[in-house]
Enzyme design. Structure first.
Site, PDB file in Angstrom:
ATOM      1  N   CYS A 256      21.073 -26.288 -20.759  1.00 14.62           N
ATOM      2  CA  CYS A 256      19.993 -26.849 -21.572  1.00 14.62           C
ATOM      3  C   CYS A 256      19.232 -27.965 -20.865  1.00 14.62           C
ATOM      4  O   CYS A 256      19.508 -28.310 -19.728  1.00 14.62           O
ATOM      5  CB  CYS A 256      20.546 -27.276 -22.922  1.00 14.62           C
ATOM      6  SG  CYS A 256      21.044 -25.826 -23.905  1.00 14.62           S
TER       7      CYS A 256
ATOM      8  N   SER B 241       8.633 -31.105 -26.437  1.00 13.86           N
ATOM      9  CA  SER B 241       9.519 -29.983 -26.170  1.00 13.86           C
ATOM     10  C   SER B 241       8.721 -28.893 -25.480  1.00 13.86           C
ATOM     11  O   SER B 241       7.503 -28.768 -25.663  1.00 13.86           O
ATOM     12  CB  SER B 241      10.089 -29.452 -27.485  1.00 13.86           C
ATOM     13  OG  SER B 241      10.658 -28.170 -27.309  1.00 13.86           O
TER      14      SER B 241
END
Length: 575
Positions: A140, A491
């Site tokens: 991630c 994001s």
């Protein structure tokens, strides 16, 4: 057994060439190392094990990150590959923050800051225990760049194998794929009265169906794809699904190959060169990667002593067309990219056009050009041909002007054409929390430019992602009418006219701190401009009156981080 290689000793702080010496000899050889060996024996290792290259398998496995819950299986596969090739593996841990769970509250302040902790902890474990080589197993957002930073800093033979992307979600009876961003946008629709409780629950229950990094071209998958072109991972690292058995096979091959790297003495300094970073930007533009790559690539380059110039981004964007519209820019997901040929399939459209340094080395032992020649573009809908792109310019753009003299970044491939050029009144908020409350309350109107400041690396501290407000704007149907500007970041799932990394940040005295409600802001993405349309005399008076807000955090790790962190245009590295 192959002869012991000639390698560099103790590369953490200095380089010293010594024939027939491995780094692990510092902890395994000689009478004076009997105490060290006794502790290896306590772990169950044998004298024969200690004669082999000692390889750290740095695993970010945990039970709190969906993208990492399968990393224990990959760790075992890497260890099996190392043993098969004649090495001795040791699993060591690394932390990892789930950006999605950390989103929207104080936890997001720790996400970017955790990148430095990861790099520092990898360095500590490698040097303290005398490892000869390393395999990094991230997945991630901040774990991938943190481990790449460590790899370059340590300069041990090293490779990366990620956990792989999540499958996209689907509603029962539905035909459209979903992902985490779908849930954030559903919240915006719910707040606007366009969705009821049952519909919201159905979306949140189906969007993320299992293990893996979120399924679109968000930050994690962007960095895992870039890891291939930067030369530190085998082909498939960025695109093989987390649930695919090919991911396990890739891990085994990585374990086998890293032992060969130790014997060959092939280290990251020979791979992670300036050419590798420029190659990475070419892929970045073709794929339409996350804006966060513009934070992480400079930070990794910093470890290599390379001065990453943000102008490289616009240079690459000007010559490399955008060939992919993966979520959030389009409806394709990373599994579609893999079936279309993956990263090397994208690069096959760039090969032979003078855009890439095809002689750049990779951990496979082949050049990038040789790797590309083994693949092709199998699906011209997912990967557009070079001469039929989504746009003739790349996915990212650096904007400059009086509002961002040191730069700001936008993912222009995810901006509606109506918002590429826009002027509007500023709606000013001093935190993400203030902004999201106003958005949910319906206080943002078409034409507005939402400004969120004091959320940069120093001011946040930690430079929070702004997925909640951008997704709320999209969910309310305002993404073609409202822009958002911040000294924070976004994001990779963000879409719309979202401009981040405004530098200098507000807490460092940047112009964003001088904006007042109603000021006109002009955005011109095609020409790379971001301007505050206020005269110089007025701005000078405002600067005289400006007072930096007090720190949001006064103790603990974030307080130390805020004192040491650099600006976003420098990669937000701790100096």
């Amino acid at each position: 057994m192959a002869p012991r290689p000639s390698v560099l000793k103790n590369t953490g702080n200095y380089k010293e060439k010594e024939e027939n010496i491995m780094r692990s000899d510092n902890v395994t050889k000689g009478a004076e190392r009997a105490p060290n060996r006794s502790l290896f024996y306590a772990l169950g290792y044998t004298p024969e094990d200690l004669e082999k290259p000692l390889i750290a398998v740095v695993s970010a496995h945990s039970d709190i990150v969906p993208g990492h819950m399968n990393l224990d299986k990959l760790t075992d596969a890497v260890k099996a590959g190392i043993e098969a090739a004649g090495g001795t593996p040791f699993m060591v841990p690394a932390i990892g923050v789930c950006d999605g769970i950390a989103m929207g509250h104080v936890g997001m302040k720790y996400s970017l800051a955790s990148r430095e902790l990861i790099a520092d902890s990898c360095e500590s474990m490698a040097i303290a225990h005398g490892f000869d080589g390393m395999v990094f197993i991230p997945n991630c957002d901040k774990i991938v760049p943190g481990m790449l930073m460590a790899a370059r800093r340590l300069n041990l033979p090293a490779m990366v194998v990620s956990g792989g992307p999540m499958m996209p979600g689907r509603m029962p009876g539905g035909s459209g794929d979903m992902d985490l961003n779908s849930v954030f946008e559903a919240v915006g629709a719910y707040k606007a009265g366009k969705m009821d409780d049952a519909q919201l629950n159905a979306v949140e229950s189906a969007a993320c169906p299992g293990c893996g990094s979120c399924s679109g071209m968000f930050t994690a998958n962007s960095m895992n794809c870039i890891t291939e072109v930067i030369g530190m991972a085998l082909p498939g690292n960025g695109t093989i699904a987390a649930v695919d058995a090919a991911r396990i096979r890739l891990a085994k091959k990585t374990g086998m190959r890293v032992v060969e790297l130790v014997r060959e003495g092939l280290t990251p300094e020979k791979i992670m060169t300036e050419s590798a970073f420029r190659n990475a930007l070419c892929l970045d533009m073709a794929l339409g990667c996350s804006t966060n790559t513009v934070l992480h690539l400079p930070a990794i380059a910093h470890e290599a002593g390379i001065d990453f110039d943000l102008n490289w981004v616009n240079e690459a964007s000007a010559k490399v067309p955008n060939l992919c519209h993966l979520a959030p820019a389009g409806h394709h997901h990373v599994i579609d990219l893999h079936l279309a040929g993956g990263v090397m399939g994208v690069l096959s459209e760039l090969k032979g056009r003078g855009l890439l340094d095809e002689n750049a080395l990779t951990v496979s032992g082949m050049t990038l050009g040789e790797e590309i020649s083994l693949s092709k573009n199998y699906n011209h809908e997912v990967i557009r041909p070079f001469d039929e792109p989504y746009s003739p310019t790349g996915g990212l753009m650096i904007l400059r002007g009086n509002l961002a003299p040191d730069g700001a970044v936008v993912k222009r491939s995810a901006v509606a054409k109506e918002m590429l050029v826009h002027e509007g009144p500023a709606r000013v908020f001093n935190s993400e929390d203030e902004a999201i409350a106003a958005i949910y309350a319906g206080q943002i109107k078409p034409g507005d430019v939402v400004v969120i400041r004091y959320e940069g690396p120093k001011g946040g501290p930690g430079m929070r992602e702004m997925l909640s407000p951008t997704s709320a704007i999209c969910g309310m149907g305002l993404d073609k009418e409202v822009a958002l500007i911040t000294d924070g970041r976004f994001s990779g799932a963000t879409r719309g006219a979202a401009i981040g990394h405004v530098s200098p940040e507000g807490a460092s005295g940047g112009m964003i701190g001088l904006i007042e409600e109603g000021d006109v802001i002009a955005i011109d993405i095609p020409n790379g401009k971001l301007e505050l349309k206020v005269d110089d005399a007025t701005l000078a008076k405002r600067r005289e009156a400006w007072v930096c807000p007090p720190p949001n955090v006064t103790k603990g790790y974030l307080a130390r981080y805020a004192k040491l962190v650099s600006s976003a245009n420098k990669g937000a590295v701790v100096e």
